[in-house]
Motif scaffolding. Structure first.
Motif, PDB file in Angstrom:
ATOM      1  N   LEU A 143     -45.835 -16.479  13.975  1.00 57.30           N
ATOM      2  CA  LEU A 143     -46.097 -15.050  14.727  1.00 57.30           C
ATOM      3  C   LEU A 143     -44.701 -14.358  14.240  1.00 57.30           C
ATOM      4  N   ILE A 144     -43.823 -14.919  14.143  1.00 57.36           N
ATOM      5  CA  ILE A 144     -42.202 -14.294  13.884  1.00 57.36           C
ATOM      6  C   ILE A 144     -42.214 -13.670  12.688  1.00 57.36           C
ATOM      7  N   THR A 145     -42.992 -14.610  11.606  1.00 58.84           N
ATOM      8  CA  THR A 145     -42.709 -14.092  10.274  1.00 58.84           C
ATOM      9  C   THR A 145     -43.768 -12.941  10.044  1.00 58.84           C
ATOM     10  N   LYS A 146     -44.883 -12.661  11.003  1.00 55.84           N
ATOM     11  CA  LYS A 146     -45.688 -11.697  10.767  1.00 55.84           C
ATOM     12  C   LYS A 146     -45.078 -10.267  11.413  1.00 55.84           C
ATOM     13  N   THR A 159     -40.258  -7.613  30.738  1.00 56.06           N
ATOM     14  CA  THR A 159     -39.759  -6.098  31.325  1.00 56.06           C
ATOM     15  C   THR A 159     -38.191  -6.055  30.727  1.00 56.06           C
ATOM     16  N   ASP A 160     -38.224  -4.871  29.951  1.00 60.15           N
ATOM     17  CA  ASP A 160     -36.761  -4.376  29.269  1.00 60.15           C
ATOM     18  C   ASP A 160     -36.484  -5.414  28.029  1.00 60.15           C
ATOM     19  N   TRP A 161     -37.463  -6.021  27.459  1.00 61.61           N
ATOM     20  CA  TRP A 161     -37.195  -6.909  26.191  1.00 61.61           C
ATOM     21  C   TRP A 161     -38.077  -6.270  25.204  1.00 61.61           C
ATOM     22  N   THR A 162     -37.459  -5.991  24.044  1.00 58.26           N
ATOM     23  CA  THR A 162     -38.093  -5.682  22.818  1.00 58.26           C
ATOM     24  C   THR A 162     -38.416  -6.901  22.237  1.00 58.26           C
ATOM     25  N   VAL A 163     -39.358  -6.744  21.024  1.00 59.48           N
ATOM     26  CA  VAL A 163     -39.432  -7.859  20.311  1.00 59.48           C
ATOM     27  C   VAL A 163     -38.183  -8.518  19.822  1.00 59.48           C
ATOM     28  N   ASN A 168     -34.465 -13.039  19.948  1.00 56.28           N
ATOM     29  CA  ASN A 168     -33.165 -13.548  20.203  1.00 56.28           C
ATOM     30  C   ASN A 168     -33.304 -14.601  21.165  1.00 56.28           C
ATOM     31  N   HIS A 169     -33.992 -14.317  22.315  1.00 67.22           N
ATOM     32  CA  HIS A 169     -33.951 -15.374  23.180  1.00 67.22           C
ATOM     33  C   HIS A 169     -34.634 -16.689  22.754  1.00 67.22           C
ATOM     34  N   LEU A 170     -35.456 -16.684  21.990  1.00 64.53           N
ATOM     35  CA  LEU A 170     -36.124 -18.076  21.549  1.00 64.53           C
ATOM     36  C   LEU A 170     -35.163 -18.649  20.738  1.00 64.53           C
ATOM     37  N   ILE A 171     -34.324 -17.960  19.767  1.00 67.00           N
ATOM     38  CA  ILE A 171     -33.611 -18.807  19.089  1.00 67.00           C
ATOM     39  C   ILE A 171     -32.412 -19.291  19.866  1.00 67.00           C
ATOM     40  N   ASP A 196     -29.682 -11.026  10.591  1.00 67.98           N
ATOM     41  CA  ASP A 196     -30.475 -10.426   9.437  1.00 67.98           C
ATOM     42  C   ASP A 196     -31.654 -11.225   8.954  1.00 67.98           C
ATOM     43  N   ASP A 197     -32.130 -12.256   9.692  1.00 70.31           N
ATOM     44  CA  ASP A 197     -32.989 -13.214   9.137  1.00 70.31           C
ATOM     45  C   ASP A 197     -33.570 -13.663  10.401  1.00 70.31           C
ATOM     46  N   PRO A 198     -34.171 -12.968  11.176  1.00 73.43           N
ATOM     47  CA  PRO A 198     -34.931 -13.526  12.428  1.00 73.43           C
ATOM     48  C   PRO A 198     -35.692 -15.009  12.189  1.00 73.43           C
ATOM     49  N   ALA A 199     -36.649 -14.734  11.043  1.00 76.25           N
ATOM     50  CA  ALA A 199     -37.534 -16.103  10.988  1.00 76.25           C
ATOM     51  C   ALA A 199     -36.615 -17.238  10.537  1.00 76.25           C
TER      52      ALA A 199
END
Length: 313
Positions: A143-146, A159-163, A168-171, A196-199
């Motif tokens: 899902l993150i890569t897409k 609430t109040d969280w962007t993608v 960032n929370h998952l990592i 700079d590299d979420p995935a």
């Protein structure tokens, strides 16, 4: 062609008494339009969705031999040993104890008229393996890569969280759990884990945490954290339900199918139902929402955790 099981029938001396026992065992209920009575020659119970009937028919001859067919039952919200104690209190008796060291095995019980059935380990005890956690990591990673560039600032069901903040929370939680299991200092709560590299950051954190859970003795050891003490196996389940729920959040926010492992979602739902009381919700989860009984397991999980789920499909 396959068949559908309509009913399971018990020959018995006292249909009313036996129906009461099995109602308390299974949660099946009487027909609201035709309830059971002590003098009835038959007793009937319906499954919650009405798809299966337990029928109790009075016969003159007593039970003399071991039944050739019996039911293997799995507790939904209790541990096996707790369920066995409950049923013995209702009038069952232990016929054979097949429990084994390490938690495996089952217990053979007999109902008040001697019909045998087995109680296996409950859903809450069937802890997912480290390999299964890897499957969940991979599904959320897909899902993150897409995520498209313009979607990183999109809102999510949290609430109040962007993608971006959600990822960032998952990592960050992967790194927090890995540090806890390794007896290392936790990362700063406000740290930017996405960079700079979420995935790539997600994959690295997931691999590190999976390796930490896979280390010898980790699942059996007790760890102490802000929310109390828990074994490594319990920490794995805590990490798993958070991961799956936020995977669903991410799918909703980015318009992707929530292709998350259904069996793990079922296990996580069984786990949180035993762990998450109303007193534990304030500040962490919203009130449990109503969800369709036959909805996918991930939808029932997130509804229990407080997400409103659109069932109008």
């Amino acid at each position: 062609m396959a068949v559908r099981i309509k009913s399971i029938t018990f020959d018995c001396a006292d249909p009313y008494r036996l129906a009461q026992f099995w109602s308390q065992l299974t949660g099946f209920v009487e027909d609201p339009d035709n309830g059971n009575a002590p003098e009835d020659p038959e007793g009937l119970l319906l499954s919650p969705d009405g798809s299966l009937v337990l029928l109790f028919i009075g016969v003159p001859e007593p039970k003399r031999v071991k039944n050739r067919v019996h039911l293997d039952l799995v507790p939904l919200e209790r541990r096996r040993d707790e369920e066995v104690d409950r049923l013995v209190g209702l009038g069952a008796r232990v016929v054979d104890d097949r429990r084994r060291p390490g938690g495996a095995g089952w217990v053979v019980l007999a109902d008040p008229e001697g019909n045998e059935f087995c109680i296996e380990r409950g859903d809450v005890e069937r802890a997912p393996a480290v390999e299964q956690l890897g499957l969940a990591f991979a599904a959320v990673g897909d899902l993150i890569t897409k995520v498209r560039p313009e979607q990183w600032s999109a809102p999510t069901p949290c609430t109040d969280w962007t993608v971006r903040r959600l990822v960032n929370h998952l990592i960050g939680m992967n790194r927090v759990f890995a540090a806890l299991l390794a007896d290392e200092p936790a990362p700063r709560p406000a740290a930017d884990h996405v960079e700079d590299d979420p995935a790539g950051a997600y994959r690295d954190s997931a691999a590190r945490l999976q390796a930490a859970f896979d280390a010898p003795g980790v699942l059996e050891r007790t760890y102490f954290g802000p929310l109390g003490a828990a074994t490594g196996a319990e920490r794995l389940q805590i990490r798993l339900y958070d991961l799956l729920a936020h995977g669903w959040d991410l799918a909703q926010a980015t318009g992707q199918p929530a292709a998350l492992p259904d069996d793990l979602c079922e296990q996580s739902l069984a786990f949180v139902r035993t762990q998450l009381t109303e007193h534990a919700r304030p500040g962490r989860f919203g009130p449990a929402q109503m969800g369709a009984e036959h909805a996918p397991a991930i939808e029932r999980l997130v509804a229990f955790l407080g997400r409103p789920v659109n069932t109008g499909r």
